[in-house]
Design a protein around this motif. Structure first.
Motif, mmCIF file in Angstrom:
data_model
loop_
_atom_site.group_PDB
_atom_site.id
_atom_site.type_symbol
_atom_site.label_atom_id
_atom_site.label_comp_id
_atom_site.label_asym_id
_atom_site.label_seq_id
_atom_site.Cartn_x
_atom_site.Cartn_y
_atom_site.Cartn_z
ATOM 1 N N ILE A 193 0.857 -1.189 0.000
ATOM 2 C CA ILE A 193 0.000 0.000 0.000
ATOM 3 C C ILE A 193 0.892 1.237 0.000
ATOM 4 O O ILE A 193 1.825 1.337 0.804
ATOM 5 C CB ILE A 193 -0.915 0.033 1.235
ATOM 6 N N ALA A 194 0.604 2.175 -0.891
ATOM 7 C CA ALA A 194 1.299 3.460 -0.919
ATOM 8 C C ALA A 194 0.315 4.554 -0.512
ATOM 9 O O ALA A 194 -0.807 4.622 -1.040
ATOM 10 C CB ALA A 194 1.857 3.739 -2.306
ATOM 11 N N TRP A 195 0.720 5.401 0.424
ATOM 12 C CA TRP A 195 -0.134 6.474 0.964
ATOM 13 C C TRP A 195 0.621 7.786 0.894
ATOM 14 O O TRP A 195 1.685 7.931 1.484
ATOM 15 C CB TRP A 195 -0.504 6.136 2.403
ATOM 16 N N TRP A 196 0.079 8.722 0.129
ATOM 17 C CA TRP A 196 0.703 10.035 -0.011
ATOM 18 C C TRP A 196 -0.392 11.021 -0.384
ATOM 19 O O TRP A 196 -0.644 11.254 -1.572
ATOM 20 C CB TRP A 196 1.795 9.999 -1.071
ATOM 21 N N PRO A 197 -1.093 11.574 0.596
ATOM 22 C CA PRO A 197 -2.234 12.447 0.324
ATOM 23 C C PRO A 197 -1.882 13.604 -0.601
ATOM 24 O O PRO A 197 -0.864 14.281 -0.424
ATOM 25 C CB PRO A 197 -2.617 12.960 1.719
ATOM 26 N N GLY A 198 -2.729 13.788 -1.622
ATOM 27 C CA GLY A 198 -2.518 14.869 -2.569
ATOM 28 C C GLY A 198 -1.577 14.524 -3.698
ATOM 29 O O GLY A 198 -1.453 15.292 -4.662
ATOM 30 N N VAL A 199 -0.894 13.385 -3.610
ATOM 31 C CA VAL A 199 0.048 12.988 -4.660
ATOM 32 C C VAL A 199 -0.351 11.638 -5.254
ATOM 33 O O VAL A 199 -0.548 11.516 -6.465
ATOM 34 C CB VAL A 199 1.503 12.928 -4.122
ATOM 35 N N VAL A 200 -0.456 10.625 -4.419
ATOM 36 C CA VAL A 200 -0.922 9.315 -4.871
ATOM 37 C C VAL A 200 -2.442 9.296 -4.747
ATOM 38 O O VAL A 200 -2.982 9.401 -3.646
ATOM 39 C CB VAL A 200 -0.302 8.179 -4.033
ATOM 40 N N ALA A 201 -3.125 9.161 -5.865
ATOM 41 C CA ALA A 201 -4.589 9.196 -5.866
ATOM 42 C C ALA A 201 -5.144 8.011 -5.079
ATOM 43 O O ALA A 201 -4.683 6.882 -5.248
ATOM 44 C CB ALA A 201 -5.115 9.177 -7.300
ATOM 45 N N PRO A 202 -6.111 8.234 -4.207
ATOM 46 C CA PRO A 202 -6.676 7.133 -3.396
ATOM 47 C C PRO A 202 -7.549 6.203 -4.238
ATOM 48 O O PRO A 202 -8.022 6.569 -5.317
ATOM 49 C CB PRO A 202 -7.507 7.874 -2.351
ATOM 50 N N GLY A 203 -7.747 4.988 -3.726
ATOM 51 C CA GLY A 203 -8.670 4.050 -4.358
ATOM 52 C C GLY A 203 -8.158 3.368 -5.602
ATOM 53 O O GLY A 203 -8.927 2.766 -6.352
ATOM 54 N N GLN A 204 -6.869 3.430 -5.857
ATOM 55 C CA GLN A 204 -6.310 2.814 -7.052
ATOM 56 C C GLN A 204 -5.806 1.400 -6.758
ATOM 57 O O GLN A 204 -5.413 1.093 -5.632
ATOM 58 C CB GLN A 204 -5.124 3.629 -7.580
ATOM 59 N N VAL A 205 -5.790 0.563 -7.769
ATOM 60 C CA VAL A 205 -5.180 -0.759 -7.698
ATOM 61 C C VAL A 205 -4.258 -0.900 -8.903
ATOM 62 O O VAL A 205 -4.702 -0.801 -10.046
ATOM 63 C CB VAL A 205 -6.236 -1.884 -7.705
ATOM 64 N N SER A 206 -2.983 -1.103 -8.641
ATOM 65 C CA SER A 206 -1.999 -1.219 -9.722
ATOM 66 C C SER A 206 -1.733 -2.675 -10.057
ATOM 67 O O SER A 206 -1.635 -3.523 -9.168
ATOM 68 C CB SER A 206 -0.680 -0.531 -9.320
ATOM 69 N N GLN A 207 -1.594 -2.962 -11.336
ATOM 70 C CA GLN A 207 -1.283 -4.306 -11.798
ATOM 71 C C GLN A 207 0.195 -4.451 -12.173
ATOM 72 O O GLN A 207 0.595 -5.455 -12.747
ATOM 73 C CB GLN A 207 -2.153 -4.644 -13.032
ATOM 74 N N HIS A 208 0.997 -3.446 -11.869
ATOM 75 C CA HIS A 208 2.412 -3.485 -12.235
ATOM 76 C C HIS A 208 3.164 -4.527 -11.415
ATOM 77 O O HIS A 208 2.860 -4.776 -10.247
ATOM 78 C CB HIS A 208 3.060 -2.117 -12.038
#
Length: 391
Positions: A193-208
């Motif tokens: 989980i990556a958390w960075w308010p205002g930079v990393v958009a919330p609610g995303q799921v990455s398939q990378h």
């Protein structure tokens, strides 16, 4: 700053039992708080569920380079980690900092502070998970209270999959095959989980396809630092991925990742992941005999079905066992060697190139010396000091 770590105790000292030459303070960390240089071990059980008493030779607590508890106590362990972390954040709130907070959860011996005990329907495992969740929340609350959350990236991840052989105390890997100590995806894939308010958009799921080795390059890029160029780095910066905007629910087939990852057991290359394909050159036996080893779900001993990378439980595959992880994440349906010969050829080429550039390091954990064993007050090795090293 580093809070806690896991290490081989023969790699703590180099010449004398108290020199601490390999502790993190001597390897780039400006401040090291409460930490377990070995680990939280099965032999550290204070609950008497598994052990009559903790083994002090495997259970010791340091504060920076000072051995302060042997064996260590669990009651305030997470609170001590958290206190050091929050103090560090407060002391460095006006300048860039890197905090590495390594929990003793979720690991045998299962434990939690008194306030969390018997609060979960999941037993000791659930109690410990609740304490971990609380501590992570306290770190995030600290960042918000200091109003530095918009310039602070938090990455939460684990180091391996669940230890299936110890049943109710080992977690679950869902549909993934295998677990801790294996190179099946159940041993390798972990939540991140990556958390960075205002930079990393919330609610995303990455398939990378990414690796924990990427954290170093990510931190270096965000700090504007240039790592030394006289060595090879296995990781890649996650910044481009973190800044992408993706959907929480995939709306179409993801673009296959071109990343190649190499999975080892000791110095044996077991498997290679290339994009959506994974080739096993060796594989581990899968855990069985739950009822025998875990009457009522509670393990009698800490054991691994396959912990020896060269033992009889290892199977060699020639040609390699190939899976499409994107379509078959449980690694249940091997692909036809003839039909996917081009994929196997590409993976073999990547494997050959990788091995041609390897530079083996010194395996400190293979060295054993009782003279280097940490011991706070020889020959007893029992103590409970204050963090400054005084009684």
């Amino acid at each position: 700053m580093l809070i806690n770590q896991c290490h081989c105790f023969t790699g703590i000292n180099e010449f004398l039992p108290g020199d601490g030459r390999h502790l993190p303070h001597h390897h780039g960390f400006d401040f090291v708080g409460t930490n377990l240089p070995f680990t939280n071990h099965w032999a550290c059980d204070e609950s008497k569920v598994h052990m009559a008493h903790p083994n002090p030779m495997k259970c010791f607590l340091y504060w920076n380079t000072t051995l302060v508890q042997q064996p260590f106590r669990h009651d305030n362990l997470t609170a001590s980690f958290l206190q050091d972390s929050i103090a560090f954040i407060h002391n460095n709130k006006d300048r860039p900092f890197f905090l590495y907070f390594s929990f003793a959860h979720m690991h045998t011996d299962m434990f939690s502070a008194p306030r969390f005990r018997e609060t979960s329907r999941r037993g000791r495992y659930g109690d410990g998970l609740r304490e971990l969740d609380w501590a992570v929340g306290e770190v995030l609350k600290t960042l918000v209270s200091l109003q530095i959350q918009h310039r602070t990236l938090m990455i939460f991840l684990s180091d391996h999959g669940g230890h299936l052989e110890i049943c109710t105390e080992g977690g679950s890997n869902g549909i993934l095959k295998g677990g801790k100590a294996s190179t099946w995806d159940g041993g390798l894939r972990v939540p991140a989980i990556a958390w960075w308010p205002g930079v990393v958009a919330p609610g995303q799921v990455s398939q990378h396809l990414v690796s924990s080795m990427d954290v170093f390059q990510t931190a270096a890029e965000l700090a504007g630092a240039t790592p030394p160029k006289d060595r090879i780095y296995d990781g890649k910066s996650l910044v481009p991925i973190l800044l992408q905007k993706t959907s929480a629910v995939p709306t179409g087939k993801p673009t296959p990742s071109l990343r190649t990852l190499f999975h080892y057991c000791s110095d044996r290359l077991m498997a290679v992941r290339q994009g959506e394909y994974k080739a096993h050159f060796y594989s581990m036996e899968l855990p069985t005999n739950y009822s025998e080893h875990c009457p009522g779900g509670v393990p009698k001993v800490e054991y691994f079905t396959s912990f020896d990378c060269y033992g009889p439980h290892i199977t060699r595959h020639d040609p390699p066992l190939l899976f499409n992880i994107a379509r078959d994440p449980g690694e249940l349906y091997p692909l036809s060697v003839e039909e996917y010969d081009d994929i196997i050829t590409e993976i073999l080429a990547a494997k050959a190139q990788h091995q041609a550039h390897l530079m083996p390091g010194k395996a400190q954990c293979k060295e054993t010396s009782t003279t280097l064993q940490p011991c706070c007050n020889p020959p007893f090795c029992y103590c409970n000091y204050k963090p400054d090293g005084n009684r």
